[in-house]
Enzyme design. Structure first.
Site, PDB file in Angstrom:
ATOM      1  N   HIS A 524       0.901  -1.279   0.007  1.00 24.82           N
ATOM      2  CA  HIS A 524       0.159  -0.201  -0.174  1.00 24.82           C
ATOM      3  C   HIS A 524       0.965   1.130  -0.012  1.00 24.82           C
ATOM      4  CE1 HIS A 524       0.946   0.796   4.114  1.00 24.82           C
ATOM      5  NE2 HIS A 524       0.884  -0.681   4.476  1.00 24.82           N
ATOM      6  N   SER A 526       2.154   5.026   1.136  1.00 20.15           N
ATOM      7  CA  SER A 526       2.397   5.977   2.502  1.00 20.15           C
ATOM      8  C   SER A 526       3.413   6.867   2.198  1.00 20.15           C
ATOM      9  CB  SER A 526       2.461   4.917   3.772  1.00 20.15           C
ATOM     10  OG  SER A 526       2.781   5.757   4.682  1.00 20.15           O
ATOM     11  N   HIS A 666      13.787  -8.766  30.674  1.00 23.31           N
ATOM     12  CA  HIS A 666      13.052  -7.868  29.516  1.00 23.31           C
ATOM     13  C   HIS A 666      14.271  -7.038  28.979  1.00 23.31           C
ATOM     14  CE1 HIS A 666      13.635  -5.343  33.352  1.00 23.31           C
ATOM     15  NE2 HIS A 666      13.830  -4.427  32.565  1.00 23.31           N
ATOM     16  N   SER A 668      16.546  -4.275  26.654  1.00 20.71           N
ATOM     17  CA  SER A 668      17.034  -2.917  26.286  1.00 20.71           C
ATOM     18  C   SER A 668      18.168  -3.107  25.796  1.00 20.71           C
ATOM     19  CB  SER A 668      16.726  -2.134  27.705  1.00 20.71           C
ATOM     20  OG  SER A 668      17.006  -0.625  27.313  1.00 20.71           O
TER      21      SER A 668
END
Length: 990
Positions: A524, A526, A666, A668
């Site tokens: 598409h 953009s 987590h 980072s």
């Protein structure tokens, strides 16, 4: 603040001779052959009672103080005296101050007239200024040979102004009537209002150059065909659909440019232009060329790019003088083999055509460019039966810069935009026909999402309509600037989807060493741009666990155990190399070392259900068997925090001989440091910022032919010298600034100080200051028109242009030294460069060394002797290339010496004079200055000049002693040179 295009030069409401000159009205304008004078084609009605309210057209009124001279220029004959009387009344009503100002108008120097050049295209009031000059008839106007006038004016006023040109500027050699000075909201140049030219312009007997670019011409004005001396004709960016046959009768034409028009065919008479040397017909709609074009025997360059040509005539073999033939971006299926036999041809550009086969003579020729052609590809197979139709080749479109949209049908097409972007719509990509629109936008922070270590490589391309899903992916090719470093970095196309940005799978294609394409498939439309980023490795983590390794750094791994996630989630990893030498220089510690910088990110929940093992290589030169664990630090940074946290005590570091492993829940940024420093977080932040910095220089240059046009540019430091050499012929200016460190995508500002204003209405200005956004691979070039608020007739105006980052200060300092004092590692100020607007002196015009304006001086004192200005000029004339050594011995700083070299870089005499007189001006009144000059000459091995200066001083001392003896102010002293042998006749006569 007031911009340059809003400022008109100081003009006076009426000329002095209007009330007192003995000239008769009949002497103001030349007679026609039949003895009658024709009024100007300006539809003005003379007012009966209020001459100051004349209107040019509905809705366009002149101020009462300025309108009378427009009417005066529009009438002749018996009405002239009435208008003059009305002008007198209007002038008297304006007040005695205006009348006294007008009385000196005839003798004032015109500040906008530089020698034989009259540039009135920088302000909307150019037509008004020229009309007033034609009425006043100043003597400088008779010398004008070059005239520039903007066509962004009222059409009727423009026509009336041009009608005056043949009468008042009869010596005109160059006439530039261009639009394009104004831009729309998207930054595209707007066309001017010019649609035709007055017939009287054909009377310009000396006119050799006519530029009508960026206008609204639909047909060629008839007066051009009668300009027998015309040598250069520029008609680019107009609306011409054809050229007249009579164009071939111009006997002196050597250059013709008709680019970006709507030409569908050429007149056969074009081949009669026997003197033509350069012909540019690119960006038109031509599908054929007349065979007569082969008669251009003196043609050196022919540009036919971006048309619809399907073949070339064999008569092109008659262009025996041709050196350059550009036919790229057409529909050529074949070219004549005779082109290989043109004796002087050095370049034949056949790129982006339909050539499947080529004559061997051209295929092997080194001067032929063939990229973008289906060479060697077979034609589609013939139909097996009469009932099967042959599938036609996909249509190809080549858009000109005037077009911002194109149609796409279900059959598909291949499109090349004017900016170089290519699109390929496969058959069936759309179900119904659609119209695609495009824009090329300047990079802005809102449209350029960059990571900490990303670099922008292209401008922003917007394709509309947004969000329309295609049945098949559309191919997109974007041109980009190659990055400086390829190691462990990759080039990707970044696009916006809904409210987020993502990177597309990108393939690189190279057509030439400096012509690189980023190719991707888009579902598409953009916004699209090309960025360089650290190599990214990604994988989909299933509940069963997996292993993710870095392709650029094999020692970097992430191990996901089983049960780390319930649902599959996507994770990605980037690794940034760190130069150990730069880090050690920053820390001042020879044994400091760091690991590569690791960035981990994921989709889905922020934490994993089970700890994930991360493996980093130990810092360079450190092994797990010999390291001191107290010096090893594991640092962690999570955006948007500004500091790095030392988490060594919070994790369990498992060390092997080469690697360190630790577990996290987590993701980072992670970094291993080996250092003796205690507070590592602040040092890590500085090192991390140093990795993101680009070292650049800032320059401010003045255009030589138009000193009010200033070029501001931000350049990587390795490109400064090459850029200055390339701009040497067109610009002059101060030395570039010191090296400045900036982040990718950082905004900074430029402001002019000390009497120079910048237009506050420009879209890229903030409170009258020019706004930049720095991108390391894109040149930040701004050409702005500045105007002085001081009186340039009285003195040259000096100023500075200051560069600063962050928020714009409320008050800009006036002095460069104050700005430098505020400059520091974390300060707003980056650099302040001086610029100078030379004095414009009527017919003298700007010239080399015109900025050097020193009062008469006598260097030295009466007893030791003087050096006058004439003596210094004599010394400067003989100094030659040794002047830098003399300057350094005189105490001139090396920075000032470099500035003088740059400012007068193609004028050795100007360098010497500027250095010597600037030094002498500073030394005026100082004792010992002459001795310092003699000593500097001797230290520079210029004993000949030192002896000459001593001889001048000796002669001065003799004259001084003789004078005081004749007046009886001093006794005779035989030891004083020049006083031991007085004339015996002088006392007798006394």
């Amino acid at each position: 603040m007031q911009g340059a295009h809003e400022v008109s030069p100081t003009l006076h409401p009426r000329p002095r001779w209007l009330k007192s000159s003995p000239l008769q009205p009949e002497s103001l304008f030349p007679q026609r052959e039949e003895g009658s004078r024709s009024p100007l084609p300006l539809p003005l009605q003379l007012p009966q009672a209020l001459p100051g309210q004349a209107c040019l057209r509905a809705g366009t009124c002149l101020a009462s103080k300025d309108s009378w001279w427009v009417m005066f220029a529009a009438v002749e004959g018996p009405e002239l005296e009435a208008v003059a009387a009305a002008a007198e009344d209007a002038s008297e009503a304006a007040g005695a101050e205006d009348a006294s100002e007008a009385a000196g108008a005839g003798s004032r120097v015109l500040p906008f007239l530089g020698g034989n050049r009259l540039s009135l295209d920088l302000s909307p009031g150019g037509c008004h200024c020229l009309l007033r000059l034609c009425v006043q008839q100043p003597f400088q106007l008779l010398q004008v040979e070059f005239l520039r006038l903007s066509t962004h004016e009222d059409p009727q006023l423009l026509e009336a102004t041009l009608a005056q040109v043949p009468r008042s500027l009869s010596r005109l050699r160059s006439l530039v009537l261009k639009g394009g000075q104004r831009r729309d909201t998207l930054g595209a140049c707007l066309r001017g209002a010019l649609t035709t030219l007055p017939a009287g312009l054909s009377g310009l007997a000396h006119l050799a150059h006519l530029d009508l670019s960026f206008n609204s011409l639909e047909t060629l004005p008839a007066c051009i065909l009668r300009m027998r001396g015309l040598g250069a004709l520029l008609l680019s960016h107009n609306c011409l659909s054809e050229l007249p046959e009579a164009l071939g009768t111009l006997p002196a034409l050597t250059f013709l440019a008709v680019t970006h028009n709507r030409l569908q065919m050429l007149p056969p008479a074009l081949g009669a232009l026997s003197t033509l040397q350069r012909l540019d017909l690119s960006q038109n709609l031509l599908d054929t060329l007349p065979p007569e074009i082969g008669g251009l025997g003196n043609l050196l360059e022919l540009n036919l790019a971006s048309n619809r040509l399907q073949s070339l005539p064999a008569s092109l073999a008659g262009l025996r003088s041709l050196r350059l033939l550009v036919v790229h971006s057409n529909l050529l299926a074949s070219v004549p083999a005779s082109l290989a036999r043109l004796p002087l041809l050095t370049r034949l550009d056949l790129r982006d055509n339909r050539l499947r086969d080529l004559p061997p003579e051209l295929l092997d020729a080194p001067f032929v460019r063939l990229q973008g052609n289906p060479l060697g590809e077979a034609l589609p197979d013939a139909p097996s039966s009469p009932g099967v139709a042959l599938v036609p080749e996909m249509p190809r479109l080549f858009l000109t810069s005037d077009l911002d949209s194109f149609p796409v049908t279900p059959g598909g097409c291949s499109v090349t935009l004017a900016c170089g972007v290519r699109l390929q719509f496969p058959a069936g990509a759309t179900i119904t026909p659609i119209t695609v629109r495009y824009r090329v936008l300047l990079p802005e922070p809102g449209l350029v999402p960059l990571g900490p270590h990303d670099a922008l490589l292209s401008y922003v391309l917007e394709l509309q309509p947004h969000g329309v899903a295609f049945q098949q992916d559309v191919g997109l090719w974007l041109l980009f600037t190659p990055p400086r470093a390829w190691r462990c970095r990759e080039v990707v196309v970044r696009t916006r989807n809904d409210s987020s940005w993502s990177d597309l799978e990108t393939f690189l294609e190279e057509e030439a060493p400096k012509r690189l394409w980023a190719h991707c498939q888009v579902p598409h439309f953009s916004w699209f741009l090309v960025v360089s980023r650290p190599v990214s490795n990604a994988c989909l983590v299933p509940p069963e666990g997996t292993l993710l390794c870095s392709s650029g750094h094999p020692g970097v791994k992430v191990i996901f155990p089983a049960g780390a996630t319930e649902e599959p989630r996507r994770v990605s990893m980037q690794v940034v190399r760190v130069a150990g030498q730069e880090l050690r220089a920053l820390l001042g510690e020879p044994e400091a070392a760091v690991s590569p910088l690791l960035c981990l990110s994921q989709s889905g929940p922020p934490s994993f259900l089970r700890p994930v093992t991360v493996q980093l290589p130990l810092p360079s030169g450190v092994t797990g068997l010999s390291l001191d664990r107290s010096r090893l630090h594991l640092l962690y940074w999570a955006p948007p925090a500004a500091t790095w946290d030392d988490i060594t005590a919070q994790v369990v570091l498992e060390l092997t001989h080469l690697y360190a492993r630790f577990q996290v829940t987590h993701f980072s940024w992670y970094w291993l440091w080996y250092t003796t420093k205690n507070c590592v977080g602040g040092l890590a932040r500085k090192a991390w910022e140093r990795l993101r910095l680009h070292r650049v220089n800032l320059i401010a240059l003045q255009r030589r032919r138009d000193p009010e046009q200033v070029l501001l540019q931000c350049l990587p430091r390795n490109k400064v010298d090459a850029t200055l050499r390339r701009l040497l012929e067109r610009y002059r200016g101060p030395e570039p600034s010191d090296t400045v460190e900036m982040f990718e995508g950082e905004e900074f500002f430029a402001a002019f100080e000390r009497g120079i204003d910048v237009d506050a209405d420009r879209p890229d200005c903030v409170e009258g200051r020019i706004c930049f956004v720095f991108y390391s691979h894109l040149k930040n070039v701004k050409e702005v028109y500045v105007t002085t608020t001081l009186d340039r007739e009285a003195q040259a105006v000096r100023g500075q242009v200051s560069f600063y980052r962050g928020a714009v200060p409320v008050q800009v300092p006036e002095e460069a030294e104050a700005a430098r004092q505020r400059k520091g590692a974390d300060a707003l100020w980056m650099a302040t460069l001086p610029i100078k607007l030379p004095r414009l002196r009527g017919s003298e015009g700007p010239r080399r060394g015109a900025g050097l304006s020193l009062a008469p001086l006598n260097l030295g004192d009466a007893e030791t002797g003087f050096l006058t200005q004439s003596n210094l000029l004599s010394v400067a004339g003989r100094l030659g290339p040794d002047w830098p050594a003399v300057a350094l011995h005189l105490g001139v700083s090396y920075r000032e010496l470099q500035r003088i070299r740059h400012e007068f870089r193609d004028d050795l005499d100007g360098q010497i004079r500027h250095m010597l007189f600037s030094w002498a001006e500073r030394q005026a009144g100082q004792p010992g200055a002459v001795g310092l000059l003699v000593q500097a000459l001797e230290q520079s091995d210029r004993q000949d000049l030192a002896e000459e200066v001593r001889a001048v001083l000796e002669l001065g001392r003799r004259k001084y002693q003789d004078s005081i003896q004749r007046t009886g102010l001093a006794p005779k002293d035989p030891e004083v040179p020049g006083s031991s042998a007085p004339q015996p006749s002088e006392p007798a006569q006394a």
